[in-house]
Design a protein around this motif. Sequence first.
Motif, mmCIF file in Angstrom:
data_model
loop_
_atom_site.group_PDB
_atom_site.id
_atom_site.type_symbol
_atom_site.label_atom_id
_atom_site.label_comp_id
_atom_site.label_asym_id
_atom_site.label_seq_id
_atom_site.Cartn_x
_atom_site.Cartn_y
_atom_site.Cartn_z
ATOM 1 N N VAL A 36 0.826 -1.213 0.000
ATOM 2 C CA VAL A 36 0.000 0.000 0.000
ATOM 3 C C VAL A 36 0.859 1.262 0.000
ATOM 4 O O VAL A 36 0.477 2.268 -0.598
ATOM 5 C CB VAL A 36 -1.055 0.015 1.128
ATOM 6 C CG1 VAL A 36 -2.035 -1.130 0.960
ATOM 7 C CG2 VAL A 36 -0.441 -0.009 2.497
ATOM 8 N N CYS A 48 -2.311 8.826 2.674
ATOM 9 C CA CYS A 48 -2.128 7.379 2.779
ATOM 10 C C CYS A 48 -0.681 7.024 3.125
ATOM 11 O O CYS A 48 -0.448 6.087 3.895
ATOM 12 C CB CYS A 48 -2.576 6.690 1.502
ATOM 13 S SG CYS A 48 -4.374 6.816 1.221
ATOM 14 N N ILE A 128 -6.217 0.029 -2.266
ATOM 15 C CA ILE A 128 -5.405 1.212 -1.956
ATOM 16 C C ILE A 128 -5.434 2.208 -3.102
ATOM 17 O O ILE A 128 -5.429 3.419 -2.879
ATOM 18 C CB ILE A 128 -3.962 0.857 -1.536
ATOM 19 C CG1 ILE A 128 -3.254 2.089 -0.934
ATOM 20 C CG2 ILE A 128 -3.156 0.290 -2.691
ATOM 21 C CD1 ILE A 128 -3.910 2.701 0.275
#
Length: 147
Positions: A36, A48, A128
């Motif tokens: 990810v 993220c 993701i």
Amino acid sequence: MSRTDVLDREVGRALSALSATAKQGLGDPALAELVVIRASQLNHCAFCLDMHLAIAREHGVSERQLDLLAAWEEAEGVFDERERAALALTEAVTVLTDGFVPDDVYAGAAKHFDDGRLAHLIGLIVAINNWNRVMVARRIPPGGYRP
């Protein structure tokens, strides 16, 4: 602002469920975080990256791996063959050069993951990428993640 507040609550729950299911099915939390993070690097998703770098450290991913992840192909001896296959697949699915995943990349991943784990790995990459696109599109800055 929580991740589910940046889009419809039900869509957020569905994306969260996909992420959690894929991670659990992959069965390797450290590898899941490498995947990810690499997709988030490619998609320039600061939120993220901030979140998953913290989670990766919680799962024992080494600082050396985190430092060299952006150049994993050149970082021989830092990532094992299984990790390298997962990262190659991550890049191929994330970028989709010419609209497909090259056969050799898919075969390389299939060599290291059985059908179930490969399906979960691809599910994680898809999840993701969805989150990256939501967070980048909504211009959500880093710093909102709380463990």
